[in-house]
Enzyme design. Structure first.
Site, PDB file in Angstrom:
ATOM      1  N   ASP A  34       0.832  -1.208   0.000  1.00 17.30           N
ATOM      2  CA  ASP A  34       0.000   0.000   0.000  1.00 17.30           C
ATOM      3  C   ASP A  34       0.866   1.257   0.000  1.00 17.30           C
ATOM      4  O   ASP A  34       1.974   1.253   0.537  1.00 17.30           O
ATOM      5  CB  ASP A  34      -0.919  -0.019   1.230  1.00 17.30           C
ATOM      6  CG  ASP A  34      -2.138   0.862   1.043  1.00 17.30           C
ATOM      7  OD1 ASP A  34      -2.355   1.367  -0.073  1.00 17.30           O
ATOM      8  OD2 ASP A  34      -2.876   1.053   2.035  1.00 17.30           O
ATOM      9  N   GLY A  37       0.039   5.455  -4.403  1.00 12.73           N
ATOM     10  CA  GLY A  37      -0.532   6.751  -4.777  1.00 12.73           C
ATOM     11  C   GLY A  37       0.117   7.875  -3.984  1.00 12.73           C
ATOM     12  O   GLY A  37       0.473   8.925  -4.541  1.00 12.73           O
ATOM     13  N   ARG A  47      -0.546   9.179 -10.062  1.00 13.14           N
ATOM     14  CA  ARG A  47      -0.613   7.942  -9.270  1.00 13.14           C
ATOM     15  C   ARG A  47      -0.012   6.761 -10.027  1.00 13.14           C
ATOM     16  O   ARG A  47       0.571   5.849  -9.432  1.00 13.14           O
ATOM     17  CB  ARG A  47      -2.075   7.611  -8.937  1.00 13.14           C
ATOM     18  CG  ARG A  47      -2.747   8.562  -7.991  1.00 13.14           C
ATOM     19  CD  ARG A  47      -4.211   8.158  -7.767  1.00 13.14           C
ATOM     20  NE  ARG A  47      -4.331   6.802  -7.246  1.00 13.14           N
ATOM     21  CZ  ARG A  47      -4.188   6.482  -5.960  1.00 13.14           C
ATOM     22  NH1 ARG A  47      -3.922   7.400  -5.076  1.00 13.14           N
ATOM     23  NH2 ARG A  47      -4.329   5.226  -5.570  1.00 13.14           N
ATOM     24  N   ASN A  82     -11.104  -2.690  -5.448  1.00 13.82           N
ATOM     25  CA  ASN A  82     -10.336  -1.712  -6.229  1.00 13.82           C
ATOM     26  C   ASN A  82     -10.986  -1.367  -7.575  1.00 13.82           C
ATOM     27  O   ASN A  82     -10.611  -0.382  -8.212  1.00 13.82           O
ATOM     28  CB  ASN A  82      -8.895  -2.191  -6.460  1.00 13.82           C
ATOM     29  CG  ASN A  82      -8.018  -2.117  -5.224  1.00 13.82           C
ATOM     30  OD1 ASN A  82      -7.114  -2.919  -5.019  1.00 13.82           O
ATOM     31  ND2 ASN A  82      -8.264  -1.140  -4.360  1.00 13.82           N
TER      32      ASN A  82
HETATM   33  C1  IPE Z   1      -5.490  -2.811  -0.268  1.00 21.78           C
HETATM   34  O1  IPE Z   1      -5.127  -1.484  -0.424  1.00 21.78           O
HETATM   35  C2  IPE Z   1      -5.501  -3.508  -1.595  1.00 21.78           C
HETATM   36  C3  IPE Z   1      -4.205  -3.695  -2.227  1.00 21.78           C
HETATM   37  C4  IPE Z   1      -3.048  -3.374  -1.713  1.00 21.78           C
HETATM   38  C5  IPE Z   1      -4.257  -4.301  -3.528  1.00 21.78           C
HETATM   39  P1  IPE Z   1      -6.231  -0.348  -0.587  1.00 21.78           P
HETATM   40  O2  IPE Z   1      -5.485   0.935  -0.723  1.00 21.78           O
HETATM   41  O3  IPE Z   1      -7.193  -0.689  -1.644  1.00 21.78           O
HETATM   42  O4  IPE Z   1      -6.976  -0.434   0.823  1.00 21.78           O
HETATM   43  P2  IPE Z   1      -7.854   0.654   1.600  1.00 21.78           P
HETATM   44  O5  IPE Z   1      -8.867   1.190   0.653  1.00 21.78           O
HETATM   45  O6  IPE Z   1      -6.904   1.734   2.055  1.00 21.78           O
HETATM   46  O7  IPE Z   1      -8.438  -0.092   2.754  1.00 21.78           O
HETATM   47  C1  IPE Z   2      -1.586   0.155  -3.451  1.00 19.03           C
HETATM   48  O1  IPE Z   2      -1.355   1.517  -3.482  1.00 19.03           O
HETATM   49  C2  IPE Z   2      -1.809  -0.416  -4.847  1.00 19.03           C
HETATM   50  C3  IPE Z   2      -3.169  -0.881  -5.121  1.00 19.03           C
HETATM   51  C4  IPE Z   2      -4.153  -0.900  -4.267  1.00 19.03           C
HETATM   52  C5  IPE Z   2      -3.433  -1.338  -6.479  1.00 19.03           C
HETATM   53  P1  IPE Z   2      -2.540   2.560  -3.497  1.00 19.03           P
HETATM   54  O2  IPE Z   2      -2.916   2.853  -4.914  1.00 19.03           O
HETATM   55  O3  IPE Z   2      -3.651   2.093  -2.640  1.00 19.03           O
HETATM   56  O4  IPE Z   2      -1.831   3.829  -2.853  1.00 19.03           O
HETATM   57  P2  IPE Z   2      -2.471   4.891  -1.862  1.00 19.03           P
HETATM   58  O5  IPE Z   2      -3.068   4.130  -0.724  1.00 19.03           O
HETATM   59  O6  IPE Z   2      -3.493   5.664  -2.624  1.00 19.03           O
HETATM   60  O7  IPE Z   2      -1.309   5.730  -1.436  1.00 19.03           O
HETATM   61 MG    MG Z   3      -4.099   2.338  -0.674  1.00 21.99          MG
END
Ligand code: IPE
Ligand code: IPE
Ligand code: MG
Length: 258
Positions: A34, A37, A47, A82
């Site tokens: 995580d 972004g 992102r 997602n």
């Molecule tokens: C969890 O991360 C899913 C993956 C890492 C693929 P998210 O960014 O989707 O989770 P939330 O929304 O913060 O709980």
């Molecule tokens: C994890 O990073 C990747 C996926 C869930 C695909 P994020 O895209 O959730 O990154 P943040 O949480 O917005 O920083």
């Molecule tokens: Mg995330």
């Protein structure tokens, strides 16, 4: 190919850092990758650039785990939730998965990685499904690390699906309700055949499971770190493993004397 040879390919062999006990490594590490972004936003980038950098972090982590002797790595790449992201980001991620898989398959084969994809794969774009089937087949007999990529994965869906599959067997008369025990249930999960994770790592400072491996993580040790996923490197993995080795796992029992 021997494990030692396999791991020297293309790059220097990485030796287990001093301070880590090779006898007490987690056999199975799960990771919620995580913070892609936020990593990009901190740099004023879109992102998507964070997701690209995230792929590099995953490749790095896989090689380190393989070299250091971790038996299985299960990574959360795309959740069933997602899909609710902007269409542009979802499309970018699906294309990224396809490109990376096509590009990395030879290296995975050479490095003896056995790759599998866990989730509702039939809902993924067809091109990606084909690549997944090919990669799974071509690496099925490999003897190195088990690399599980959770793609369109949601733990609640997985549990409901397991219940449905068992119910079908009962309805067909091939299974008695009394035969449904923990082992029978686990055998219907996407992770069937894999030991439960010993260690769960979640990056980016979030402290939740986000629908990941709810059954399988029952007794996993949790390592939550503020490091954003694209910055996850050898030092961060070492800290996670040291944290794990400092824990006493009791599984509901009592503390054993040293
Ligand atoms: C969890 O991360 C899913 C993956 C890492 C693929 P998210 O960014 O989707 O989770 P939330 O929304 O913060 O709980
Ligand atoms: C994890 O990073 C990747 C996926 C869930 C695909 P994020 O895209 O959730 O990154 P943040 O949480 O917005 O920083
Ligand atoms: Mg995330």
């Amino acid at each position: 190919m021997s494990r030692a040879l396999a791991t020297t390919f293309n790059t220097e062999p990485r030796i287990l850092p001093q301070g880590l006990d090779p006898m007490r490594l987690p056999r199975h590490v799960a990771v919620i990758m995580d913070g892609n972004g936020r990593w990009a936003r901190q740099r004023g980038l879109p992102r998507m650039m964070g997701h690209r950098a995230g792929v590099e972090a995953l490749k790095r982590t896989l090689r380190l785990c393989n070299d250091w002797g971790v038996g299985a790595l299960t990574a959360y790449a795309f959740s069933t939730e997602n899909w609710s992201r902007p269409g542009e980001e979802v499309t970018f991620l699906m294309t990224l998965f396809e490109r990376v898989l096509a590009r990395e398959l030879e290296a995975l084969e050479r490095e003896q990685v056995r790759i599998r994809f866990l989730g509702e794969l039939e809902e993924l774009p067809e091109g990606l499904q084909r690549l997944i089937a090919d990669a799974t087949d071509r690496t099925a007999m490999n003897t190195g690390i088990h690399f599980n990529v959770c793609t369109n994965y949601g733990s609640r869906r997985e549990l409901v699906r397991a219940a449905q599959r068992l119910a079908c067997q009962v309805a067909a008369g091939t299974l008695a309700p009394q035969q449904i025990d923990e082992a029978a249930f686990a055998a219907e999960l996407h992770t069937a055949g894999e030991d439960d994770p010993d260690l769960l790592i979640r990056t980016s400072g979030e402290q939740r499971l986000s629908n990941f491996l709810l059954w399988q993580l029952a007794y996993a040790e949790l390592h939550l770190t503020d490091v954003l996923w694209p910055d996850f490197d050898a030092g961060a993995l070492e800290r996670a493993l040291l944290d794990y080795q400092g824990r006493q796992r009791r599984f509901g029992g009592v503390q054993t004397q040293p």
